[in-house]
Design a protein around this motif. Structure first.
Motif, PDB file in Angstrom:
ATOM      1  N   ARG A 178      -3.498  -4.649  41.079  1.00 44.21           N
ATOM      2  CA  ARG A 178      -2.299  -5.473  40.881  1.00 44.21           C
ATOM      3  C   ARG A 178      -2.170  -6.546  41.950  1.00 44.21           C
ATOM      4  NH1 ARG A 178      -0.357  -0.473  39.563  1.00 44.21           N
ATOM      5  NH2 ARG A 178       0.598  -0.148  41.609  1.00 44.21           N
ATOM      6  N   ARG A 179      -2.478  -6.200  43.201  1.00 43.14           N
ATOM      7  CA  ARG A 179      -2.349  -7.177  44.290  1.00 43.14           C
ATOM      8  C   ARG A 179      -3.369  -8.308  44.152  1.00 43.14           C
ATOM      9  NH1 ARG A 179       1.725  -7.661  47.652  1.00 43.14           N
ATOM     10  NH2 ARG A 179       0.280  -8.246  49.274  1.00 43.14           N
ATOM     11  N   ILE A 180      -4.587  -7.968  43.749  1.00 44.57           N
ATOM     12  CA  ILE A 180      -5.617  -9.005  43.638  1.00 44.57           C
ATOM     13  C   ILE A 180      -5.377  -9.888  42.416  1.00 44.57           C
ATOM     14  CG2 ILE A 180      -8.077  -9.401  43.229  1.00 44.57           C
ATOM     15  CD1 ILE A 180      -8.661  -7.074  45.086  1.00 44.57           C
ATOM     16  N   THR A 181      -5.022  -9.272  41.289  1.00 49.66           N
ATOM     17  CA  THR A 181      -4.809 -10.077  40.086  1.00 49.66           C
ATOM     18  C   THR A 181      -3.511 -10.871  40.146  1.00 49.66           C
ATOM     19  OG1 THR A 181      -3.862  -8.151  38.943  1.00 49.66           O
ATOM     20  CG2 THR A 181      -6.201  -8.617  38.570  1.00 49.66           C
ATOM     21  N   ALA A 182      -2.596 -10.512  41.059  1.00 48.78           N
ATOM     22  CA  ALA A 182      -1.365 -11.291  41.214  1.00 48.78           C
ATOM     23  C   ALA A 182      -1.633 -12.620  41.901  1.00 48.78           C
ATOM     24  CB  ALA A 182      -0.337 -10.487  42.014  1.00 48.78           C
TER      25      ALA A 182
END
Length: 128
Positions: A49-53
């Motif tokens: 989630r953090r990277i794709t955000a």
């Protein structure tokens, strides 16, 4: 009540004989495996989630990084479980390190191409 509990545990331990410590270690190992598996899934989901955000990083790279994080955590959990059974972790870590070095040297050209692919995905110098 504690006296009854300890007496019942003593009866159970005497009935299983020498398998008692192995049974307890197995139960501990199963608990560590389940907790480790859940934690690995949660942490890899957080990484994904953090990277794709981040808008300039591709979703494929986020999925790959989350998968790598999950497998690293699972390997650490597996080493911890083997440690519960009395297997020394230092020898396992040394074997994993030597194996990783051998694989890295054998796949040196392929890994450089893989790194170049990640750089292309990350920086996106070309627009299609």
């Amino acid at each position: 009540k504690n006296h009854i509990w300890s007496r019942n545990m003593d009866d159970i331990m005497s009935s299983v004989g020498g398998l008692g410590p192995l049974l307890i270690s197995t139960i501990k190992a199963l608990v560590v495996l389940v907790v480790g598996w859940i934690a690995a899934g949660a942490i890899s989901g957080l990484v994904r989630r953090r990277i794709t955000a981040t808008p300039h990083i591709d979703e494929t790279l986020g999925n790959f990084a989350a998968s790598i994080v999950k497998w690293i955590i699972l390997i650490i959990v597996l080493i911890a479980v083997l440690g519960l059974f009395g297997i020394e972790a230092t020898s396992l870590v040394a074997i994993l390190g030597a194996g990783t070095l051998a694989i890295g040297l054998a796949l040196q050209g392929t890994l450089s191409d893989l790194a170049a692919g990640f750089m292309l995905i990350l920086f996106r110098p070309y627009k299609l």
